[in-house]
Structure formats: C-alpha cells, structure tokens
Design an enzyme around this catalytic site. Structure first.
Site, PDB file in Angstrom:
ATOM      1  NE  ARG A   1      -3.660  -0.431   2.384  1.00 21.32           N
ATOM      2  CZ  ARG A   1      -4.587  -0.725   3.293  1.00 21.32           C
ATOM      3  NH1 ARG A   1      -4.870   0.139   4.241  1.00 21.32           N
ATOM      4  NH2 ARG A   1      -5.239  -1.873   3.245  1.00 21.32           N
TER       5      ARG A   1
ATOM      6  CB  SER B   1      -8.399  -1.303   2.744  1.00 23.27           C
ATOM      7  OG  SER B   1      -9.443  -1.666   3.608  1.00 23.27           O
ATOM      8  CG  HIS B   2      -9.474   1.655   5.767  1.00 29.22           C
ATOM      9  ND1 HIS B   2      -9.019   0.356   5.758  1.00 29.22           N
ATOM     10  CD2 HIS B   2      -8.618   2.360   6.517  1.00 29.22           C
ATOM     11  CE1 HIS B   2      -7.924   0.280   6.485  1.00 29.22           C
ATOM     12  NE2 HIS B   2      -7.651   1.492   6.965  1.00 29.22           N
TER      13      HIS B   2
ATOM     14  CE  LYS C   1      -7.159  -6.239  -0.664  1.00 30.88           C
ATOM     15  NZ  LYS C   1      -8.264  -6.397   0.283  1.00 30.88           N
TER      16      LYS C   1
ATOM     17  CG  ASP D   1     -13.531  -1.342   3.718  1.00 28.99           C
ATOM     18  OD1 ASP D   1     -14.310  -2.170   3.223  1.00 28.99           O
ATOM     19  OD2 ASP D   1     -12.306  -1.544   3.846  1.00 28.99           O
TER      20      ASP D   1
ATOM     21  CG  ASP E   1     -11.197  -3.516   0.452  1.00 28.10           C
ATOM     22  OD1 ASP E   1     -11.605  -2.826   1.410  1.00 28.10           O
ATOM     23  OD2 ASP E   1     -10.448  -4.493   0.608  1.00 28.10           O
TER      24      ASP E   1
ATOM     25  CG  ASP F   1     -12.027  -5.740   3.533  1.00 28.29           C
ATOM     26  OD1 ASP F   1     -12.298  -4.535   3.692  1.00 28.29           O
ATOM     27  OD2 ASP F   1     -10.857  -6.176   3.491  1.00 28.29           O
ATOM     28  NE  ARG F   2     -10.953  -2.091   7.769  1.00 26.39           N
ATOM     29  CZ  ARG F   2     -10.106  -1.342   8.445  1.00 26.39           C
ATOM     30  NH1 ARG F   2     -10.493  -0.202   8.954  1.00 26.39           N
ATOM     31  NH2 ARG F   2      -8.860  -1.732   8.617  1.00 26.39           N
TER      32      ARG F   2
ATOM     33  CB  THR G   1      -3.615  -7.277  13.949  1.00 26.80           C
ATOM     34  OG1 THR G   1      -3.980  -6.944  15.274  1.00 26.80           O
ATOM     35  CG2 THR G   1      -4.283  -6.334  12.979  1.00 26.80           C
TER      36      THR G   1
ATOM     37  CD  GLU H   1      -9.400  -3.441  16.370  1.00 21.64           C
ATOM     38  OE1 GLU H   1      -9.955  -2.335  16.284  1.00 21.64           O
ATOM     39  OE2 GLU H   1      -8.417  -3.771  15.688  1.00 21.64           O
TER      40      GLU H   1
ATOM     41  CE  LYS I   1     -10.908  -6.391   6.843  1.00 22.33           C
ATOM     42  NZ  LYS I   1      -9.580  -6.388   7.454  1.00 22.33           N
TER      43      LYS I   1
END
Ligand code: G1P
Ligand code: ZN
Length: 547
Positions: free
Chosen positions: A25, A116-117, A129, A281, A283, A285-286, A348, A368, A380
């Site tokens: 990233r 991602s976000h 990724k 988010d 992509d 996944d959140r 994580t 989390e 996720k």
C-alpha cells in the site's frame, strides 16, 4: 499489430516493496513511478505457485489507477503464461467477491487492487493485494518471498502489441495466448449470499415498516448493495446511499467508523428515523452496524452473530469454533464458552484466520477494526455481516438496541475502545513503543488504573495448524480484573506511523451495563497515557480517531 513478449530492464530495483498487513500500500503517485507497479507484479508472478497455465482473478475497488493496473497485470500475466484471467466489468470487484471467485474458479490466486479504507484519487493511496488459491491473503512465506524478489529484480516481462482490454461489458477476449474473461463482478457473490441467508425473511422485514440506510461511501459495495438490498430484498430505492463507485470516493475516507462515516452515524444516532444503518469500506470487506440511537462495536457484533447463528440458515447446524484478533475484545470468548466451542486469539490481520478456516477449526471470526467473516470465503466480508444482522433482525423483530441490552445482561459487557494516533513521526512512535517494551518486565505486580498488572508481554502466536510462530504482535498489559490496555503500531498506514491504543474492561451481568464506553474506560485511558507518555511523545493532545 502482433503480440510480442517484451523484456524490460530495471536499472535499480525498488527497495520499498514490502507488503504490510494487507498487501503493498503506497500513494497513488508512488504507483505511477515508471516500473513500480510492474516490479511488484513481476515478483508476485514469479513467486505464486502455478502461474504458468493457471487461472488468475483480477479486479479492484474502482479507485484511481484501478483500470490501468488491470491492463498492466493482464499483459504481464500473458507474458508469464497464465492461461486464463478473470476480471470484471469496469474492473469493479470487492475483496470478498474476489475471494469467492478465486475459490469458485479454482484459480491459483488473485490480485486485488485496493488500499482498502484509505482515501483514493491521484493524491490518495493505491494498493495491490496478492491472494492465494484458498481465496485469502497470501501467507507471510509468499509475501516475504515477493519482497525478496523485488529487492534484486533486474527486469520484467510484459506483452506488447495488443489492444487495450475492453472492460465495458461481459465477454471473452484474447491477449496473445491469454484468455481474458470479463464477467459481472456481482452475480456470483449474490448467489453465495442467497445460499447463506434467509432472503424471504429479510425481504419481509425490509418491505415492511423498516426504514434503513446503507452507506457505500462512494466505493465498491454500491453495486452489490443496490442489487441485494434494493432489487432483491425490496428495500425502498434510496436505501443505498453513495452507491456509485467513484475514483476518489467523492473525496472521502471510505472507512466505516463513527468518524469517517459521520453522516450515517448522525442519521442513526441523532434521530429516530431509521431502524437500521450500515456502511462498508472502500473494498467492501469492513462493516459498521448501527441501530436507532445505537452503535454496535465490532467486537460486540462478532459476539452477537455467534450467539444468534442458529437463526441463520447457513450457520444453523452449529459453529465449529470462533476466532478473534488479539486486540479485539473478549466478548466473543464468553459466548463461545457458553456454546462449548473453541475460541482462538490470533494476531491482527485476516491471514491468520485463513489456516483455521481451511482446517475447519472455526466458522466465524472477526476483528475490532470493523472486520467480520466466516468460512464462506477467506476474507472479511462487509455486506455479509450486514445481511447476517438483517437475518437476525428479521427473525427476532426487536430493535438493535434491545438485542444489545439483552446480550449484555446475559453475557456481561466488554467496554471497549480503540484510540488511534495517526501520522505521527516514525521516530517518536518507535521511541514510545520501544520504551514501553523495555519497561514491561518491571511492570508486573504494579498498580495501574486502580487494579494490578498481572501480565505484561509482547503478543506471540503459534499457529495451531502449521505450528509456526509469529512474534512481536502488540504490547499487552493484562490487569488482574480482566481489563486490558494494548499498544500496537499499524501495518497499513502510509504516512509516518500510527499508534493504536486498545482499551477494554469487563462488567459481568448484574453490573452497570449502560455506561458510555469512554467514561467506563476513563481510568484506563488516563493510566496508559501517563505510563506510555502518549501525549507528550506524540505531541498530540487527543487521538485522531476514537472508535
Ligand atoms: C488494520 C486493522 C486490522 C486489519 C487491517 C486490514 O491494520 O487494525 O485489524 O486487519 O487494517 O484491514 P493495522 O493498520 O492496525 O495494521
Ligand atoms: Zn477493506
């Protein structure tokens, strides 16, 4: 025009292509440096097993750079003898949908283009990724090998003399020997969701008096959410907000939390208009889940899904086990104990769940950081979590706030918060962290926030499937009443360093279950600041983001 493989030489290899928690990233500008993207793709194609003759899935969250990258990857895949490349219309493919396609098509893996976000656009971030054949993030052995190749790379191979890919509509094309299939990125994902959830029950709920708001944050989940929530489940048009993916996410920060999904949070927390709210988010996944005047923290969300899994067709037969990342609160542990199923605590990052899922040791897992998922894929899955909640709500017909209150009165409540200090100078962050680490052995037995420090360590994890050890995963202070304070440095930031402080305190059933989390954790917050000298060393008098 005739297709020829070109060998391009690199004068100097790139030394900074080390993948973090979720891939490589960097800023969009960095990826525009000539040969930068190509170097990482070359290394990935050299390292991934089965490239020659294999199938590869490629797509992304639609951010600036997505289409160009798909074109480059396709031409490089052709030059490396990949037989089939599956990509999607407009290159739009959420991370969970990519994981599903990899598994469904028996691909050797996939390349998902997303940061991602993180914000997108020419001044935002871009990311690559690499996922493996199980559909999950490539394991460390692969990402380490990719990094090693980039450091001594002297050139790459790419196909030249071919027309640009047409991503406008589904269809088949050829790039030299490579068969490129452009498919609709939404179809297969929708079919998977229909297998797991009770669409009839959810449809009944959404067609009734159940105003809901889903915020796609101008990112990848818009087309998925419109198809599922509005077209198939009958939510009124407009229930999906910001549903068209934009290259810069409308200038926003597509991270579904109370800070960055502020507009949605206002709608749910500041009025009685909506019964349910959710956001995903960049992509996809959140997820963030909200009810009327109620925010569900992601650690609690995992616990609620676990406790109510029997209401959902795809999980009604029981759960093999559950897992959470170390910084995630222990809310799910309590539920797992009552259900009599194993509960794993991992470092994580989603890849650690992959082995447990592949081995059939767990069914649900979560972090989390607004990530929740299951054995249906190896990432996720934001919309999956939204549908899981809607399925529970369709069966229980109670407000989200009541479901939470009942959950806490049965299992107790884990007050929880994460404080992020973003973009702090790298030196200051490491200074703070290293000092705490050095102090740890002497902290055991000392008083802290009116309790006593029972354990102080740096979290290490032995993978129960592979037996491999992953150390250095976060500094933990475990207190004698089960409370915790944890410090970690982020592996996904692109500017300076980000310090994450995780705070948790457990109140058993019968205790005061309706406090404000920040108030319930105030003593812990003050104590960790004093001990780690957070404000002093970061020069910040408050966190950038509190969740
Ligand atoms: C963050 C989250 C972590 C998540 C990762 C990828 O990583 O904290 O839970 O797996 O993003 O979405 P971090 O920046 O903390 O390394
Ligand atoms: Zn994401």
């Amino acid at each position: 025009m005739s297709a020829t493989v070109q060998q391009i030489s690199l004068a100097t290899p790139f030394s900074d292509q080390k993948p973090g928690t979720s891939g490589l990233r960097k800023s969009s500008r960095q990826f525009e440096i000539p040969h930068y993207l190509e170097s990482f793709i070359e290394a990935s194609l050299r390292v991934l097993p089965g490239v020659a003759g294999g199938t590869l899935v490629v797509g992304g969250d639609g951010r600036y750079g997505n289409r160009r990258a798909i074109g480059v990857i396709a031409r490089m895949a052709a030059a490396h003898g990949v037989a089939r490349l599956i990509t999607t219309t407009d290159g739009i493919l959420s991370t969970p949908a990519a994981s599903n396609l990899i598994r469904q098509h028996g691909a050797i893996g996939g390349v998902i283009l997303s940061a991602s976000h993180n914000p997108g656009g020419p001044d935002g971030d871009f990311g690559v990724k690499i996922n493996g054949a199980n559909g999950g993030p490539a394991p460390e052995s692969i990402t380490d090998a990719i990094h090693a190749v980039t450091r001594s790379l002297d050139g790459y191979r790419i196909l030249d003399g071919v027309a640009d890919l047409n991503l406008e509509q589904p269809g088949s094309q050829r790039l030299g020997e490579l068969a490129v299939e452009v498919i609709d990125g939404v179809d297969a994902y929708v079919a998977l969701m229909q297998k797991l959830f009770d669409f009839d029950a959810i449809g009944d709920l959404l067609r009734g008096d159940f105003p809901m708001a889903f915020d796609a944050m101008h990112a990848v989940t818009g087309p998925y959410a419109r198809r599922i929530l509005e077209d198939l489940l009958g939510a009124p048009a407009g229930s999906v907000r910001n549903g068209t993916p934009l290259e810069d996410f409308g200038g926003g920060h597509p991270d579904p939390n109370l800070t960055y999904a502020h507009d949605l949070a206002e709608l749910l927390l500041g009025s009685d208009t909506y019964r349910f709210g959710a956001a995903c988010d960049g992509d996809g996944d959140r997820n963030m889940i909200l009810g009327t005047r109620c925010f569900v923290n992601p650690s609690d969300s995992l616990a609620v899904l676990t406790a109510n899994a029997s209401l959902v067709p795809g999980y009604a037969e029981g759960l093999a086990g559950v897992a959470r990342s170390m910084p995630t609160s222990a809310a799910v542990d309590v539920v797992a104990k009552e259900l009599g199923i194993p509960c794993f605590e991992t470092p994580t990052g989603w890849k650690f769940f992959g082995n447990l899922l592949d081995a059939g040791r767990i069914t649900l897992c979560g972090e989390e950081s607004f990530g929740t998922g299951s054995n249906h894929i190896r990432e996720k899955d934001g919309l999956w979590a939204v549908l899981f909640w809607l399925n529970i709500l369709a069966r229980r017909r109670e407000p989200v706030s009541r479901i939470m209150a009942e959950h806490w009165s049965r299992f107790g409540r884990h007050y929880y918060s994460r404080h992020d200090y973003e973009a702090i100078p790298t030196e200051a962050a490491h200074g703070l962290y290293d000092r705490m680490k050095a102090m740890q052995p002497a902290l055991v037995g000392q008083a802290f926030a009116g309790r006593m420090i029972a354990t102080a360590d740096d979290f290490a994890y032995t993978d129960p499937v592979e037996g491999s050890l992953t150390a250095g995963q976060g500094l933990r202070l475990l207190l004698d009443d089960g409370s915790r304070a944890v410090l970690r440095l982020s592996g996904t930031g692109t500017q300076g360093a980000t310090l994450r402080v995780y705070l948790e305190s457990y109140v058993p059933p019968g205790g005061d279950l309706s406090q404000d989390p920040q108030a319930a954790l105030a003593e812990l917050i003050g104590a960790i600041d004093a001990l780690a000298e957070i404000r002093q060393r970061t020069g910040m008098d408050r966190p950038t983001v509190i969740t």
